[in-house]
Write an enzyme that holds these catalytic residues in place. Structure first.
Site, PDB file in Angstrom:
ATOM      1  N   ILE A   1       0.813  -1.200   0.082  1.00  0.00           N
ATOM      2  CA  ILE A   1      -0.046   0.130  -0.049  1.00  0.00           C
ATOM      3  C   ILE A   1       0.844   1.127   0.099  1.00  0.00           C
ATOM      4  O   ILE A   1       1.465   1.718   0.958  1.00  0.00           O
ATOM      5  CB  ILE A   1      -1.015  -0.098   1.345  1.00  0.00           C
ATOM      6  CG1 ILE A   1      -1.996  -1.136   1.214  1.00  0.00           C
ATOM      7  CG2 ILE A   1      -1.913   1.140   1.209  1.00  0.00           C
ATOM      8  CD1 ILE A   1      -2.741  -1.415   2.614  1.00  0.00           C
TER       9      ILE A   1
ATOM     10  N   SER B   1      -0.898   8.166  -7.241  1.00  0.00           N
ATOM     11  CA  SER B   1      -0.085   8.975  -8.017  1.00  0.00           C
ATOM     12  C   SER B   1       0.091   8.390  -9.139  1.00  0.00           C
ATOM     13  O   SER B   1       0.888   7.502  -9.442  1.00  0.00           O
ATOM     14  CB  SER B   1       1.050   9.453  -7.301  1.00  0.00           C
ATOM     15  OG  SER B   1       2.173  10.024  -8.186  1.00  0.00           O
TER      16      SER B   1
ATOM     17  N   GLY C   1       5.468   4.261  -4.098  1.00  0.00           N
ATOM     18  CA  GLY C   1       6.535   5.176  -4.205  1.00  0.00           C
ATOM     19  C   GLY C   1       6.615   4.984  -5.499  1.00  0.00           C
ATOM     20  O   GLY C   1       6.058   5.203  -6.434  1.00  0.00           O
ATOM     21  N   TRP C   2       8.034   5.012  -5.861  1.00  0.00           N
ATOM     22  CA  TRP C   2       8.714   4.825  -7.264  1.00  0.00           C
ATOM     23  C   TRP C   2       9.241   3.097  -7.304  1.00  0.00           C
ATOM     24  O   TRP C   2       9.919   3.229  -8.136  1.00  0.00           O
ATOM     25  CB  TRP C   2       9.781   5.833  -7.535  1.00  0.00           C
ATOM     26  CG  TRP C   2       9.252   7.172  -7.619  1.00  0.00           C
ATOM     27  CD1 TRP C   2       8.650   7.776  -8.780  1.00  0.00           C
ATOM     28  CD2 TRP C   2       9.099   8.296  -6.398  1.00  0.00           C
ATOM     29  NE1 TRP C   2       8.403   8.959  -8.405  1.00  0.00           N
ATOM     30  CE2 TRP C   2       8.643   9.362  -6.967  1.00  0.00           C
ATOM     31  CE3 TRP C   2       9.546   8.186  -5.197  1.00  0.00           C
ATOM     32  CZ2 TRP C   2       8.416  10.417  -6.195  1.00  0.00           C
ATOM     33  CZ3 TRP C   2       9.365   9.372  -4.535  1.00  0.00           C
ATOM     34  CH2 TRP C   2       8.640  10.518  -4.970  1.00  0.00           C
ATOM     35  N   GLY C   3       8.661   2.347  -6.897  1.00  0.00           N
ATOM     36  CA  GLY C   3       8.921   1.187  -6.937  1.00  0.00           C
ATOM     37  C   GLY C   3       9.970   0.323  -6.260  1.00  0.00           C
ATOM     38  O   GLY C   3      10.091  -0.874  -6.498  1.00  0.00           O
TER      39      GLY C   3
ATOM     40  N   THR D   1      -0.979   2.593  -5.783  1.00  0.00           N
ATOM     41  CA  THR D   1      -0.787   3.919  -5.665  1.00  0.00           C
ATOM     42  C   THR D   1      -1.990   4.857  -6.023  1.00  0.00           C
ATOM     43  O   THR D   1      -2.606   4.262  -6.935  1.00  0.00           O
ATOM     44  CB  THR D   1       0.694   4.277  -6.340  1.00  0.00           C
ATOM     45  OG1 THR D   1       0.889   5.815  -6.228  1.00  0.00           O
ATOM     46  CG2 THR D   1       0.513   4.121  -7.883  1.00  0.00           C
TER      47      THR D   1
ATOM     48  N   CYS E   1      11.974  19.310   9.511  1.00  0.00           N
ATOM     49  CA  CYS E   1      11.772  17.852   9.594  1.00  0.00           C
ATOM     50  C   CYS E   1      12.951  17.238  10.400  1.00  0.00           C
ATOM     51  O   CYS E   1      12.943  16.509  11.613  1.00  0.00           O
ATOM     52  CB  CYS E   1      11.170  17.008   8.529  1.00  0.00           C
ATOM     53  SG  CYS E   1       9.860  17.523   7.724  1.00  0.00           S
TER      54      CYS E   1
END
Length: 416
Positions: A206, A230, A209-211, A228, A396
């Protein structure tokens, strides 16, 4: 800590282009509230280990990382309008600047809950500070729009400052090591181990991202379905999966987790829960529970905050919401445990903290972003965006440095 001489003038910062940043250059005229904000700011920094330098050369704080207040009237007016948004916006437009933003923000993060007296915090939340807008709620459609606003900025942008694994989450550094890509691979293997991912399993991810995680799970011999919302991420993930020769083992679906179907031997989800929203945490955990086969395990990686801070700030609308992660909310460990108990049969069987590793990860990202700014600018991003991204990464990192933020990897199991 900077050794820059205090008399050196601050670098001029251009004001934002109104066509790109509507309203950001405007400063509301709130003289009474601005005077109150100035008084509170002076009170807050007087005992902090920082050096706040005003245009007349006067200084505040006990000494330490430097903050130059370039336009004090605008700075205090923005704080007065919304302290949770105005402080970051002031950095974006150059009302204040610092040669070492992360070092400066660290003492602020360490005392974040104490900078303003509690009674005034409650008053501000009731009468002054904005609440999260209804149109950023994480409904199925709302979540797509929220994710689009950050993750679809540009795949090329993210490739500039991320490592070769394209991992946009906390790395896990081996003792004595500082290679970011190696630490990201260690993190991925760590969360796959938490879920028990191995040969012949069907795994649900779940948050694609970029895999990078899907690729690694497939290399372990698993079959992967990864979700995803996106479109930009999905396109690049599919390309990277194909280039790795794993297109027959990994299916990328442009689908919300609530729309998922099937039954899986393991479920993994890395730093996706922060985009779910408190209202949908029950649905998130119930969905994972529904999709997991009996005897299966879950690998969950989540940023966390202290539970008492979550309770008082969960409805706040902050700079991070407005400019980086709309609709987001970081859970506490207690909130995760409570939702698991109430909405699933899953319980935490194992956990590890990566909080200080995340601080190091963010430092790597910020350094790469700043060093490669010319490449970012070539994509069409302006100076205001540079300062926004610098503040985001520094803010952050400071939170993780002092423990205001943490991140955990959890292994979830059903009790026998």
């Amino acid at each position: 800590m900077t050794t820059e001489p205090l008399h050196r003038p601050a670098r001029a910062v251009p004001r934002p282009n109104e066509g790109v940043w509507p309203g950001l250059a405007e400063v509301r005229h709130v003289p009474v509230r601005a005077r109150i904000a100035e008084s509170l700011f002076r009170r807050a920094v007087r005992d902090l280990p920082v050096t706040v330098v005003l245009p007349d050369g006067s200084r505040l704080g006990t000494g330490g990382p430097r903050m130059d207040i370039v336009r004090p009237d605008a700075f205090y007016a923005r704080l007065a309008t919304s302290s949770k948004i105005g402080f970051g916006e002031s950095y974006m437009v150059g009302d204040w600047t610092s040669p070492a933003p992360t070092d400066l923000l660290t003492p602020f993060a360490a005392k974040l809950s104490q900078l303003i007296p509690p009674a005034l915090q409650r008053l501000a939340r009731r009468w002054v500070e904005a609440r999260q807008p209804d149109d950023e709620a994480n409904t199925v459609e709302g979540a797509r729009e929220n994710i689009h606003r950050h993750y679809d900025l540009s795949n090329d942008l993210f490739s500039i400052f991320l490592d070769e694994t394209m991992s946009y989450s906390a790395a896990w550094f081996a003792p004595g090591a500082d290679d970011l890509a190696a630490a990201q691979r260690r993190k991925i293997d760590g969360i796959l181990d938490m879920a028990g991912v191995g040969e012949g399993m069907h795994v649900l991810e779940i948050g694609t991202g970029w895999g990078g995680l899907a690729i690694r799970a497939a290399q372990r011999g698993a079959r992967v379905t990864t979700l995803t919302i996106s479109a930009e991420q999905a396109a690049l993930a599919e390309k990277r999966i194909a280039e790795a020769g794993l297109a027959d083992r990994v299916q990328v679906l442009l689908r919300d987790y609530r729309e998922a179907r099937g039954s899986y031997d393991a479920v993994v989800s890395v730093e996706m829960i922060e985009a779910v929203g408190e209202r949908y945490w029950p649905t998130y955990f119930a969905t994972i529970d529904r999709l997991l086969k009996p005897g299966g395990r879950v690998g969950l990686q989540s940023i966390t905050m202290p539970h008492d801070r979550l309770m008082v700030s969960r409805s706040d609308y902050t700079w991070i919401h407005k400019y980086v992660f709309p609709g987001g909310l970081i859970p506490s460990v207690e909130a995760i445990e409570s939702n698991l108990a109430s909405h699933s049969a899953l319980r935490i069987a194992q956990r590890r903290t990566l909080g200080q590793d995340y601080a190091r990860t963010l430092a790597h990202w910020n350094t790469r972003f700043q060093d490669r700014w010319a490449s970012v600018a070539a994509l069409g991003f302006d100076e205001t965006f540079r300062r926004m991204w610098e503040f985001y990464l520094a803010y952050c990192e400071a939170g993780f440095r002092v423990g205001y933020l943490d991140v955990f990897q959890f292994s979830l199991e059903r009790p026998s």
